[in-house]
Design an enzyme around this catalytic site. Structure first.
Site, PDB file in Angstrom:
ATOM      1  N   GLY A 224      -3.667  22.544 -18.989  1.00 52.06           N
ATOM      2  CA  GLY A 224      -2.514  21.746 -19.421  1.00 52.06           C
ATOM      3  C   GLY A 224      -1.186  22.156 -18.806  1.00 52.06           C
TER       4      GLY A 224
ATOM      5  N   MET B 102     -11.047  15.581 -16.920  1.00 49.88           N
ATOM      6  CA  MET B 102     -12.222  15.696 -16.069  1.00 49.88           C
ATOM      7  C   MET B 102     -13.281  14.638 -16.397  1.00 49.88           C
ATOM      8  SD  MET B 102     -11.025  17.989 -14.275  1.00 49.88           S
ATOM      9  CE  MET B 102     -12.313  18.550 -13.174  1.00 49.88           C
ATOM     10  N   ARG B 103     -12.830  13.415 -16.557  1.00 46.85           N
ATOM     11  CA  ARG B 103     -13.767  12.331 -16.825  1.00 46.85           C
ATOM     12  C   ARG B 103     -13.407  11.132 -15.964  1.00 46.85           C
ATOM     13  NH1 ARG B 103     -16.719  12.111 -21.365  1.00 46.85           N
ATOM     14  NH2 ARG B 103     -16.592   9.854 -21.507  1.00 46.85           N
ATOM     15  N   LEU B 104     -14.440  10.454 -15.486  1.00 47.61           N
ATOM     16  CA  LEU B 104     -14.194   9.197 -14.780  1.00 47.61           C
ATOM     17  C   LEU B 104     -13.850   8.154 -15.834  1.00 47.61           C
ATOM     18  CD1 LEU B 104     -16.746   8.038 -12.071  1.00 47.61           C
ATOM     19  CD2 LEU B 104     -14.249   8.035 -11.991  1.00 47.61           C
TER      20      LEU B 104
ATOM     21  N   ASN C 252      -2.876   9.254 -12.017  1.00 50.35           N
ATOM     22  CA  ASN C 252      -3.618  10.515 -11.901  1.00 50.35           C
ATOM     23  C   ASN C 252      -2.942  11.359 -10.835  1.00 50.35           C
ATOM     24  OD1 ASN C 252      -5.753  12.397 -12.263  1.00 50.35           O
ATOM     25  ND2 ASN C 252      -6.768  11.575 -10.433  1.00 50.35           N
TER      26      ASN C 252
ATOM     27  N   HIS D 223      -3.941  14.351  -7.980  1.00 43.94           N
ATOM     28  CA  HIS D 223      -5.120  14.945  -7.346  1.00 43.94           C
ATOM     29  C   HIS D 223      -4.678  15.985  -6.315  1.00 43.94           C
ATOM     30  CE1 HIS D 223      -9.218  15.231  -5.978  1.00 43.94           C
ATOM     31  NE2 HIS D 223      -8.739  15.222  -4.744  1.00 43.94           N
TER      32      HIS D 223
END
Ligand code: GRF
Length: 212
Positions: A12, A91-93, A108, A110
């Site tokens: 976080g 950590m989820r699609l 998001n 990345h």
């Protein structure tokens, strides 16, 4: 006042960078009104608590599949009248049901220069590939994995003595600056999306200006 939900699975630090940017007034007219995690041990929830932000725990094991998870989460986001969903190490699609409901309203971040090195091992994959430059990307979320329209990117050189840890740390520092900037642009209504491309709306000349 825009209402932001941050979704986080882990440490976080990105969440905290956003909360600090709001406190500093770097992002105005917006509040994080909900933090959700899929992991009960996520330190992100401790940080939410520290800042007095309401949080939720939607655990994946409580739902038969991704879509029912996302439907339940969507219901909560709608009940909370969320304007912008910010993925911060979630950590989820995300399934199409959630993507469609928050089209160009879900971001998001990345840790690579997309479209290079998508997926969960962006830093390690870039290092193993031997690239000389990497960076990070803020993008809107679409149906693919790390494929949505790019809002901002920043590059940094890879040094020969860099490790996954050293590179991750350097990228984090950039991310903590870049994400608040992208959120601020969105809150101020400055991002216009045309196909894959994001433009700044309304410059003095009236011409759209590329971001990043
Ligand atoms: C960030 O590096 C981000 O690029 C990736 O997940 C990481 C989250 O770190 N999507 P933290 O949990 O916010 O510290």
């Amino acid at each position: 006042m825009k209402r932001i939900a941050v979704l986080a699975s882990g440490n976080g630090s990105t969440l905290e960078a956003i909360l600090m940017a709001i406190e500093r007034g770097q992002i105005q007219n917006a509040r994080v009104t909900l933090v959700n995690s899929d992991q009960e041990k996520a330190y992100a929830l401790v940080r939410a608590e520290k800042y007095g932000i309401p949080w939720a725990l939607f655990r994946k094991e409580d739902y038969p599949d991704r879509e029912s998870y996302d439907r339940a989460l969507l219901k909560r986001l709608q009940a909370e009248q969320i304007d912008l969903v910010v993925l911060a190490g979630f950590m989820r699609l995300v399934s199409p049901v959630l993507v469609a409901a928050f089209r160009n309203r879900m971001m998001n971040i990345h840790p690579s220069l997309l479209p290079a090195f998508p997926g969960t091992r962006g830093v390690a994959d870039a290092l193993a590939y031997g690239v000389k430059v990497t960076g990070c990307t803020v993008h809107f979320v679409d149906e693919g994995m790390d494929t949505g329209p790019i809002i901002l990117q920043e590059a940094l050189p890879v040094r020969e003595d860099d490790t996954v840890e050293s590179l991750t740390e350097k990228i984090h520092r950039i991310e903590h600056r870049l994400y608040p900037k992208a959120i601020d642009l969105w809150v101020r209504g400055k991002i216009k999306v045309e196909g894959r491309r994001c433009y700044l709306e309304q410059t003095e000349t009236g011409a759209p200006e590329r971001l990043g």
